[in-house]
Design a protein around this motif. Structure first.
Motif, short mmCIF file in Angstrom:
data_model
loop_
_atom_site.label_atom_id
_atom_site.label_comp_id
_atom_site.label_asym_id
_atom_site.label_seq_id
_atom_site.Cartn_x
_atom_site.Cartn_y
_atom_site.Cartn_z
N THR A 68 49.53 41.68 36.56
CA THR A 68 49.80 40.42 37.25
C THR A 68 50.87 40.60 38.31
OG1 THR A 68 49.19 39.14 35.30
CG2 THR A 68 50.53 38.02 36.93
N VAL A 69 51.93 41.33 37.97
CA VAL A 69 53.00 41.60 38.93
C VAL A 69 52.43 42.32 40.15
CG1 VAL A 69 55.10 42.94 39.34
CG2 VAL A 69 54.87 41.61 37.24
N ILE A 70 51.64 43.33 39.92
CA ILE A 70 51.06 44.10 41.02
C ILE A 70 50.19 43.20 41.89
CG2 ILE A 70 49.42 45.95 41.56
CD1 ILE A 70 50.59 47.38 39.01
N ASP A 71 49.42 42.32 41.27
CA ASP A 71 48.55 41.41 42.01
C ASP A 71 49.33 40.41 42.85
OD1 ASP A 71 46.33 42.70 40.99
OD2 ASP A 71 45.93 41.17 39.45
N VAL A 72 50.52 40.01 42.39
CA VAL A 72 51.32 39.01 43.10
C VAL A 72 52.06 39.63 44.29
CG1 VAL A 72 53.32 37.46 42.87
CG2 VAL A 72 51.60 37.53 41.08
N LEU A 73 52.44 40.89 44.19
CA LEU A 73 53.19 41.54 45.27
C LEU A 73 52.36 41.61 46.55
CD1 LEU A 73 54.95 44.58 43.59
CD2 LEU A 73 56.06 42.72 44.80
N PRO A 74 52.99 41.38 47.69
CA PRO A 74 52.27 41.54 48.97
C PRO A 74 51.83 42.99 49.16
CG PRO A 74 54.33 40.34 49.28
CD PRO A 74 54.34 40.87 47.88
N SER A 75 50.75 43.18 49.89
CA SER A 75 50.30 44.55 50.16
C SER A 75 51.39 45.26 50.95
CB SER A 75 48.98 44.55 50.94
OG SER A 75 49.17 43.92 52.18
N PRO A 130 54.91 46.32 20.36
CA PRO A 130 54.71 47.50 21.19
C PRO A 130 53.26 47.99 21.25
CG PRO A 130 55.75 48.09 19.11
CD PRO A 130 55.68 46.60 19.15
N PHE A 131 52.41 47.52 20.36
CA PHE A 131 51.03 47.99 20.36
C PHE A 131 50.06 46.98 20.96
CE2 PHE A 131 53.27 49.99 16.79
CZ PHE A 131 53.31 51.27 17.30
N SER A 132 50.59 45.95 21.55
CA SER A 132 49.79 44.93 22.20
C SER A 132 49.42 45.39 23.61
CB SER A 132 50.60 43.63 22.29
OG SER A 132 49.99 42.72 23.15
N ASP A 133 48.34 44.85 24.15
CA ASP A 133 48.00 45.16 25.53
C ASP A 133 48.62 44.16 26.50
OD1 ASP A 133 46.38 43.02 24.94
OD2 ASP A 133 44.57 43.90 25.81
N ASP A 134 49.41 43.21 26.00
CA ASP A 134 50.05 42.21 26.86
C ASP A 134 50.93 42.82 27.95
OD1 ASP A 134 48.78 40.20 25.49
OD2 ASP A 134 50.54 39.62 24.31
N PRO A 135 51.75 43.84 27.64
CA PRO A 135 52.58 44.42 28.71
C PRO A 135 51.75 44.94 29.89
CG PRO A 135 53.44 45.10 26.60
CD PRO A 135 52.13 44.40 26.33
N ALA A 136 50.62 45.57 29.61
CA ALA A 136 49.77 46.08 30.68
C ALA A 136 49.21 44.93 31.51
CB ALA A 136 48.64 46.93 30.11
N LYS A 137 48.81 43.85 30.84
CA LYS A 137 48.28 42.68 31.56
C LYS A 137 49.35 42.07 32.45
CE LYS A 137 45.01 41.38 27.95
NZ LYS A 137 44.75 40.38 26.89
N ILE A 138 50.56 41.99 31.95
CA ILE A 138 51.65 41.38 32.71
C ILE A 138 51.99 42.24 33.92
CG2 ILE A 138 54.09 40.74 32.63
CD1 ILE A 138 53.42 40.08 29.57
N LEU A 139 52.06 43.55 33.73
CA LEU A 139 52.33 44.44 34.87
C LEU A 139 51.22 44.34 35.91
CD1 LEU A 139 53.85 47.55 33.09
CD2 LEU A 139 55.04 45.89 34.52
#
Length: 147
Positions: free
Chosen positions: A95-102, A84-93
């Motif tokens: 990535t999701v935002i970057d993959v979604l179409p505008s 829970p104290f890793s920054d991995d979840p923020a990085k993954i989210l």
């Protein structure tokens, strides 16, 4: 409000979370693997999409599904291996935002670590409650906004 839950699961954990998410949505809400995403996916008012993390990236199946969404409202849930104290979840989210179409709007996020073996039952109970609450709260916010 017409919603659907899609998921990509490697170990079965994300599928379980998807089933918990759908328990917080109106009865009859479809819950399908991303490989079975319906052709009319963009007719849904809200798409709940679950995926698992592969390092800093979203798994390939989910990434492909995300790229096909033109929905205005997307709620994302992710299972991760890190604590829970890793920054991995923020990085993954990110990535999701970057993959979604505008034009797509993230209307909710839920990140859950994989359950620890020493407390698996308690972890699963919490995940079930959190996933259901995530779904209910996301729909409440959308309906309150007049979607």
């Amino acid at each position: 409000m017409k919603s659907i839950v899609l998921y990509s699961s490697h170990t079965g954990r994300t599928k379980k979370i998807a089933e918990h998410v759908v328990s917080g949505l109106p009865e009859g809400t479809p819950c399908l693997p991303v490989e079975e995403m319906p052709a009319d996916i963009n007719s849904y008012d809200c798409v709940f999409l679950g995926c698992w993390a592969d390092g800093d990236a979203v798994d390939a199946g989910a990434a492909q599904a995300l790229e096909q969404l033109d929905n205005k409202n997307v709620a994302v849930f992710v299972t991760v291996q890190s604590g829970p104290f890793s920054d991995d979840p923020a990085k993954i989210l990110r990535t999701v935002i970057d993959v979604l179409p505008s034009g797509c709007k993230i209307v909710g996020t839920y990140v859950t670590p994989t359950e620890r073996e020493d407390n698996k039952e308690e972890s699963d109970q919490k995940a079930r409650a959190f996933a259901r609450d995530f779904a209910e709260n996301t729909l409440d916010r959308l309906m309150g906004a007049g979607v």
